[in-house]
Design an enzyme around this catalytic site. Structure first.
Site, PDB file in Angstrom:
ATOM      1  N   LEU A   1       1.151  -0.864  -0.232  1.00  0.00           N
ATOM      2  CA  LEU A   1      -0.506   0.046   0.042  1.00  0.00           C
ATOM      3  C   LEU A   1       0.686   1.642   0.072  1.00  0.00           C
ATOM      4  CD1 LEU A   1      -3.109  -1.156   2.287  1.00  0.00           C
ATOM      5  CD2 LEU A   1      -2.688  -1.074   0.229  1.00  0.00           C
TER       6      LEU A   1
ATOM      7  N   HIS B   1      -3.284   4.383  -2.624  1.00  0.00           N
ATOM      8  CA  HIS B   1      -4.162   3.431  -2.164  1.00  0.00           C
ATOM      9  C   HIS B   1      -5.683   4.167  -1.290  1.00  0.00           C
ATOM     10  CE1 HIS B   1      -1.279  -0.208  -3.169  1.00  0.00           C
ATOM     11  NE2 HIS B   1      -2.394  -0.385  -4.679  1.00  0.00           N
TER      12      HIS B   1
ATOM     13  N   LYS C   1      -6.103   6.187 -12.019  1.00  0.00           N
ATOM     14  CA  LYS C   1      -4.089   5.555 -12.352  1.00  0.00           C
ATOM     15  C   LYS C   1      -4.376   4.054 -13.777  1.00  0.00           C
ATOM     16  CE  LYS C   1       0.442   3.569 -11.322  1.00  0.00           C
ATOM     17  NZ  LYS C   1      -0.604   2.028 -12.317  1.00  0.00           N
TER      18      LYS C   1
HETATM   19  P1  AMP Z   1      -3.503  -2.236  -7.148  1.00  0.00           P
HETATM   20  O1  AMP Z   1      -2.780  -2.507  -5.201  1.00  0.00           O
HETATM   21  O2  AMP Z   1      -2.693  -1.472  -7.574  1.00  0.00           O
HETATM   22  O3  AMP Z   1      -4.199  -3.375  -7.442  1.00  0.00           O
HETATM   23  O4  AMP Z   1      -4.836  -1.281  -7.032  1.00  0.00           O
HETATM   24  C1  AMP Z   1      -5.935  -0.245  -6.051  1.00  0.00           C
HETATM   25  C2  AMP Z   1      -6.358  -0.291  -6.142  1.00  0.00           C
HETATM   26  O5  AMP Z   1      -5.569   1.410  -6.228  1.00  0.00           O
HETATM   27  C3  AMP Z   1      -6.414   0.501  -7.773  1.00  0.00           C
HETATM   28  O6  AMP Z   1      -8.335   1.220  -7.799  1.00  0.00           O
HETATM   29  C4  AMP Z   1      -5.963   1.370  -8.090  1.00  0.00           C
HETATM   30  O7  AMP Z   1      -6.528   2.444  -9.390  1.00  0.00           O
HETATM   31  C5  AMP Z   1      -5.772   2.532  -7.123  1.00  0.00           C
HETATM   32  N1  AMP Z   1      -4.451   2.819  -7.145  1.00  0.00           N
HETATM   33  C6  AMP Z   1      -3.222   2.612  -7.677  1.00  0.00           C
HETATM   34  N2  AMP Z   1      -2.136   3.109  -7.802  1.00  0.00           N
HETATM   35  C7  AMP Z   1      -3.257   4.296  -7.137  1.00  0.00           C
HETATM   36  C8  AMP Z   1      -2.318   6.405  -7.668  1.00  0.00           C
HETATM   37  N3  AMP Z   1      -1.259   6.600  -7.907  1.00  0.00           N
HETATM   38  N4  AMP Z   1      -3.525   6.897  -6.978  1.00  0.00           N
HETATM   39  C9  AMP Z   1      -4.563   6.737  -7.301  1.00  0.00           C
HETATM   40  N5  AMP Z   1      -5.231   5.160  -7.231  1.00  0.00           N
HETATM   41  C10 AMP Z   1      -4.784   4.090  -6.948  1.00  0.00           C
END
Ligand code: AMP
Length: 281
Positions: free
Chosen positions: A33, A37, A149
């Site tokens: 995280l 996140h 993102k």
């Molecule tokens: P992940 O753990 O990469 O699957 O991401 C989980 C959630 O966090 C997903 O909805 C991503 O789009 C969001 N997320 C990841 N990185 C960012 C970021 N830099 N800004 C905003 N949301 C993010």
């Protein structure tokens, strides 16, 4: 905060929340995280009485074994990161909980899953749809929070919810960036110092594209941005496309109606980064 590891236990703990007045917000993640996140979690906590977070590195959405094997995992640190937030459930299942048997479902999201990430990561969005539909089934949230993102993922999930008639509101949250512009990502942790410096080129290229929009034809601008970024010896662009924000189809002329977005994927060593930016000409 004690994570819940099984579907059965998650159901037991959620039962009382489902019965209470008030909404349940849900943030599905793959852990490692960061502030991106946490921005989703903060928003859910502000907008709902209850919040659930899942941490699951979903094998079916990885199309490369190396990427899956090296994806950063640290549940202890993640729990510490979330400790000061009033989170009602952290669901951190193992693979056999989510996939007691192989998930053979095949989804089709029209054009949404057949461009950009869909082309470069075969099966990726099918895996995303499999895991998200299962997680929605287990958690039964009123609202689910996703980051812009992963803009194409967001479009696919909205389509999934429509297709399966899932009673959940999808909330899109803005991209959180490092001070130098790099979009936050769990994969950034895998970059060496030199690669980390090179990675700033990705968001810089997007900012450049936004500034140059309308000054040259769409295809020429795409080529120019790819060429500029590929000049960096550590960066290899997979694609840079200016597409319609709704249907994700290639924009061919600036005069086309509809909001536009520039989406990029680049490989830096073995680390693959994606990012995007709103474009108005
Ligand atoms: P992940 O753990 O990469 O699957 O991401 C989980 C959630 O966090 C997903 O909805 C991503 O789009 C969001 N997320 C990841 N990185 C960012 C970021 N830099 N800004 C905003 N949301 C993010």
């Amino acid at each position: 905060m004690v994570p819940v590891l099984t579907v059965q236990e998650a159901g037991k703990q959620l039962k009382s929340l489902w019965q209470e007045e008030g909404s349940l917000g849900f943030i599905p993640t793959m852990g490692a995280l960061h502030e991106g996140h946490m921005s989703l979690i903060r928003r859910s906590v502000n907008e709902n009485q209850f919040t659930a977070v899942s941490i699951f590195v979903n094998p079916t959405q990885f199309n490369e074994k190396h990427d899956f094997d090296h994806y950063p995992r640290n549940l202890e640190t993640d729990l510490e990161t979330m400790a000061s937030f009033p989170i009602d459930l952290v669901f951190a299942p193992g693979s056999s909980e989510i996939y007691p048997e192989p998930d053979t479902r095949v989804f089709d999201f029209g054009g949404l899953d057949k461009t950009m990430e869909g082309l470069h990561r075969p099966g990726h969005f099918n895996g995303v749809a499999q895991v998200v539909s299962k997680l929605f089934d287990i958690i039964r949230p009123d609202r689910a929070y996703f980051g812009e993102k992963d803009f194409q993922q967001l479009a696919v999930i909205r389509a999934l919810v429509r297709q399966l008639d899932i009673p959940v509101e999808i909330i899109a949250c803005p991209i959180i960036r490092e001070a130098d512009g790099l979009a936050m990502s769990s994969r950034n942790k895998l970059l060496t110092a030199g690669q980390r410096t090179a990675a700033t080129g990705v968001s810089k290229a997007l900012f450049r594209a936004r500034d140059l929009a309308g000054t040259l034809p769409v295809d020429k601008l795409q080529e120019k941005i790819i060429h500029l970024l590929n000049k960096h010896p550590l960066v290899e662009v997979e694609y840079f496309k200016i597409v319609d924000r709704e249907n994700l189809q290639q924009v061919s002329d600036w005069s086309e109606a509809g909001a536009k977005i520039g989406c990029i994927a680049a490989q830096i060593g073995k680390v693959r980064l994606i990012d995007n930016i709103n474009i108005s000409s």
